[in-house]
Design a protein around this motif. Structure first.
Motif, short mmCIF file in Angstrom:
data_model
loop_
_atom_site.label_atom_id
_atom_site.label_comp_id
_atom_site.label_asym_id
_atom_site.label_seq_id
_atom_site.Cartn_x
_atom_site.Cartn_y
_atom_site.Cartn_z
N TYR A 192 13.24 3.07 -2.89
CA TYR A 192 12.11 2.85 -2.24
C TYR A 192 11.84 1.24 -2.55
CZ TYR A 192 11.83 7.83 -2.21
OH TYR A 192 12.03 9.11 -2.03
N VAL A 193 10.98 0.81 -1.47
CA VAL A 193 10.65 -0.57 -1.78
C VAL A 193 9.21 -0.83 -1.12
CG1 VAL A 193 10.98 -3.02 -0.62
CG2 VAL A 193 12.99 -1.36 -1.16
N ARG A 194 8.21 -1.73 -1.97
CA ARG A 194 7.00 -2.07 -1.42
C ARG A 194 6.91 -3.39 -1.70
NH1 ARG A 194 3.31 -2.55 -5.12
NH2 ARG A 194 3.53 -1.63 -7.13
N ALA A 195 5.92 -4.09 -1.07
CA ALA A 195 5.51 -5.57 -1.33
C ALA A 195 4.91 -5.49 -2.58
CB ALA A 195 4.78 -6.07 -0.15
N LEU A 200 2.20 4.94 -6.31
CA LEU A 200 2.08 3.47 -6.38
C LEU A 200 2.04 2.89 -7.66
CD1 LEU A 200 -0.58 3.10 -3.66
CD2 LEU A 200 1.78 2.22 -3.55
N THR A 201 2.05 3.44 -8.73
CA THR A 201 1.69 2.83 -10.19
C THR A 201 3.24 3.15 -10.80
OG1 THR A 201 0.77 4.95 -10.85
CG2 THR A 201 -0.69 3.34 -10.36
N ALA A 202 4.04 3.59 -10.18
CA ALA A 202 5.28 3.93 -10.85
C ALA A 202 6.18 2.59 -11.30
CB ALA A 202 6.42 4.66 -9.80
N ALA A 203 6.81 2.67 -12.35
CA ALA A 203 7.64 1.41 -12.82
C ALA A 203 8.55 1.12 -11.85
CB ALA A 203 8.40 1.85 -13.96
N PHE A 204 8.98 -0.36 -11.69
CA PHE A 204 9.94 -0.70 -10.71
C PHE A 204 10.57 -1.99 -11.08
CE2 PHE A 204 5.51 -2.74 -10.06
CZ PHE A 204 5.73 -3.92 -9.87
N ASP A 208 0.80 -1.37 0.03
CA ASP A 208 -0.01 -0.02 0.09
C ASP A 208 0.93 1.23 -0.10
OD1 ASP A 208 -2.56 -1.70 0.10
OD2 ASP A 208 -2.10 -1.58 2.26
N ALA A 209 2.26 1.25 0.30
CA ALA A 209 2.93 2.50 0.31
C ALA A 209 4.49 2.15 -0.22
CB ALA A 209 2.97 3.04 1.73
N TRP A 210 5.06 2.97 -0.70
CA TRP A 210 6.61 2.81 -0.67
C TRP A 210 7.41 3.26 0.50
CZ3 TRP A 210 8.70 0.54 -5.03
CH2 TRP A 210 8.02 0.72 -6.18
N THR A 211 8.30 2.28 0.80
CA THR A 211 8.97 2.85 2.23
C THR A 211 10.35 3.12 1.45
OG1 THR A 211 8.00 1.08 3.40
CG2 THR A 211 10.16 1.67 4.19
N GLU A 212 11.16 4.28 2.04
CA GLU A 212 12.28 4.74 1.75
C GLU A 212 13.25 3.80 2.58
OE1 GLU A 212 15.35 8.42 2.23
OE2 GLU A 212 13.28 9.04 1.85
N HIS A 234 12.22 0.70 -6.27
CA HIS A 234 12.23 1.96 -7.11
C HIS A 234 13.29 2.83 -6.69
CE1 HIS A 234 10.25 5.21 -9.81
NE2 HIS A 234 10.93 6.05 -8.88
N ALA A 235 14.25 3.62 -7.54
CA ALA A 235 15.58 4.36 -7.42
C ALA A 235 14.90 5.91 -7.98
CB ALA A 235 16.49 3.97 -7.84
N GLY A 236 14.92 6.88 -7.34
CA GLY A 236 14.66 8.23 -7.62
C GLY A 236 14.94 9.25 -6.59
N THR A 237 14.61 10.57 -7.12
CA THR A 237 14.90 11.57 -6.27
C THR A 237 13.64 11.94 -5.32
OG1 THR A 237 14.49 13.24 -7.74
CG2 THR A 237 16.68 12.70 -7.64
N VAL A 238 12.53 11.33 -5.71
CA VAL A 238 11.32 11.57 -4.95
C VAL A 238 10.48 10.43 -4.63
CG1 VAL A 238 11.01 14.15 -5.54
CG2 VAL A 238 10.13 12.20 -6.98
N ALA A 239 9.57 10.29 -3.85
CA ALA A 239 8.98 9.25 -3.58
C ALA A 239 8.06 8.80 -4.74
CB ALA A 239 8.03 9.28 -2.38
#
Length: 85
Positions: A70-73, A45-49, A12-16, A37-42
């Protein structure tokens, strides 16, 4: 300096999990798949990974000083270990 940290993540959420590290490896402790996901901002949820799985860690190299990881399940909650340097 290297650092190893455990994280519990949900879908449900990305964790840095890392910031400013040139090298980051993310692996699972169990049977869960996870998204990275790697990037400069969070990310949204639909971002490429990149997807990791048991026995298939995600390894990121050449990250910049302003990059964050950032990591999420992807399905079930996951326990991951992150090695950064």
């Amino acid at each position: 300096m290297s650092e190893t940290i455990d994280f519990s993540v949900t879908r449900d959420a990305w964790t840095e999990v890392a910031s400013g590290a040139a090298y980051v490896t993310v692996a699972t402790h169990g049977r869960e798949r996870f998204a990275v996901h790697a990037g400069t901002v969070a990310p949204a949820l639909t971002a490429a990974f990149l997807e990791g799985a048991p026995g298939e860690p995600v390894k990121l190299m050449g990250l910049g000083a302003s990059d964050k990881v950032y990591v999420r399940a992807t399905v079930n909650p996951a326990s991951v270990v992150v090695l950064s340097s």
